[in-house]
Write an enzyme that holds these catalytic residues in place. Structure first.
Site, PDB file in Angstrom:
ATOM      1  N   ASP A  83       0.849  -1.191   0.000  1.00  0.00           N
ATOM      2  CA  ASP A  83       0.000   0.000   0.000  1.00  0.00           C
ATOM      3  C   ASP A  83       0.894   1.254   0.000  1.00  0.00           C
ATOM      4  O   ASP A  83       1.871   1.329   0.753  1.00  0.00           O
ATOM      5  CB  ASP A  83      -0.876  -0.053   1.270  1.00  0.00           C
ATOM      6  CG  ASP A  83      -2.009   0.947   1.259  1.00  0.00           C
ATOM      7  OD1 ASP A  83      -2.469   1.332   0.168  1.00  0.00           O
ATOM      8  OD2 ASP A  83      -2.462   1.329   2.365  1.00  0.00           O
ATOM      9  N   ALA A 233      -8.384   1.099   6.836  1.00  0.00           N
ATOM     10  CA  ALA A 233      -7.248   1.050   7.778  1.00  0.00           C
ATOM     11  C   ALA A 233      -7.658   1.568   9.145  1.00  0.00           C
ATOM     12  O   ALA A 233      -7.718   0.815  10.126  1.00  0.00           O
ATOM     13  CB  ALA A 233      -6.075   1.859   7.226  1.00  0.00           C
TER      14      ALA A 233
HETATM   15 ZN   LIG Z   1      -4.640   5.060   0.700  1.00  0.00          ZN
END
Ligand SMILES: [Zn+2]
Length: 285
Positions: A83, A233
């Site tokens: 990521d 997240a």
């Molecule tokens: Zn992101």
């Protein structure tokens, strides 16, 4: 036996069948266990997302080994995905270790530089049968060390997205349509017209970053307009840390991580399951 996959088939299937594959940011053994257990229980494909900060914290080799063991032991489509990586050497290191899905984030570079570095990574990744996510436009907020002020954020231009995809050959594209990293202070106003224009010009799966705190309506509308990967997240960190904090305050003599990690993991798992259902990826493994 399972193995770490790239995200090509996973995302194409999602796009065709009208759901999204959730990508959850993991940080250590416990968070990988939680995400994978939830995915197996709900029979959902899943992406384990690791930022450069996570790789630095856990060690690229450790994180990779944990993900590989998770894939080997389970039978849901599972990818380890880099990521927001910006360093080509770091990406290459992960590809050599067997990571099959990477993001090159050139979104804060000028357009031509973003095209050049993204194309460069696509060419390398092909040699490893790995897929590449690019990003065009800039999300406000903070993801690890990456901080973008609201005034510096920029929405994705549909025509530029088309050109970017054609010139780079990326497999998926992260778009900026009004979401941000972290939690929202005010209700975000997503630009669905723009997303619709992008999906009409770009045939590859789109990626929605900053989905923590978005309403069911916003997430499902984004999916119906071509977002086949949804990143989560912040919303996982909160239940884990809150439950851990409360448990340690309530049990001041508890020193055994095998005991005090139990409840935070359970709480986090509930959220992972909720997000899988929101993405409608349950039963799609
Ligand atoms: Zn992101």
């Amino acid at each position: 036996m399972g193995y770490l996959q790239n995200t090509k088939e996973m995302l194409m299937k999602a796009r065709q069948e009208g759901y999204a594959v959730p990508a959850f940011n993991i940080h250590n053994l416990e968070t990988v266990q939680v995400v994978v257990e939830a995915a197996v229980e709900l029979q959902s494909p899943v992406i384990l997302a690791a930022t450069p900060g996570t790789m630095k914290y856990g060690g690229r080799d450790y994180i990779h080994a944990i993900a590989e063991v998770a894939a080997r032991g389970n039978h849901v489509p599972l990818a380890l995905h880099l990521d927001h990586h910006e360093d080509v050497d770091e990406i290459l290191e992960s590809l050599k270790m067997g990571t099959k899905s990477v993001m090159i984030d050139g979104s804060h570079k000028p357009f031509e530089e973003n095209v050049a570095i993204t194309k460069y990574v696509v060419d390398i990744a092909r040699k490893f049968s790995a897929t590449v996510e690019g990003e065009l436009g800039k999300l406000a907020g903070q993801e690890d060390d990456l901080v973008v002020e609201a005034k510096d954020s920029a929405y994705t231009d549909p025509e530029m997205a088309k050109e970017f995809v054609e010139r780079t050959g990326v497999d998926s594209l992260a778009v900026a349509i009004g979401t941000g990293h972290g939690l929202y202070e005010t209700k975000p106003n997503l630009d669905f017209n723009r997303l619709n224009e992008i999906q009409q010009l770009v045939t590859i799966p789109l990626v929605l970053h900053g989905a923590s705190g978005l309403s069911k309506h916003d997430i499902q509308n984004s999916i119906s307009l071509g977002c086949s990967k949804v990143n989560i997240a912040t919303e996982l960190k909160i239940p884990f840390s809150q439950t851990l904090r409360k448990y340690l305050i309530d049990h001041p003599n508890e020193t055994d991580p095998r005991k005090y990690m139990k409840h935070p993991k359970e709480k986090m798992k509930e959220v992972v399951k909720e997000k899988i259902r929101l993405c409608k990826s349950d039963g799609k493994a």
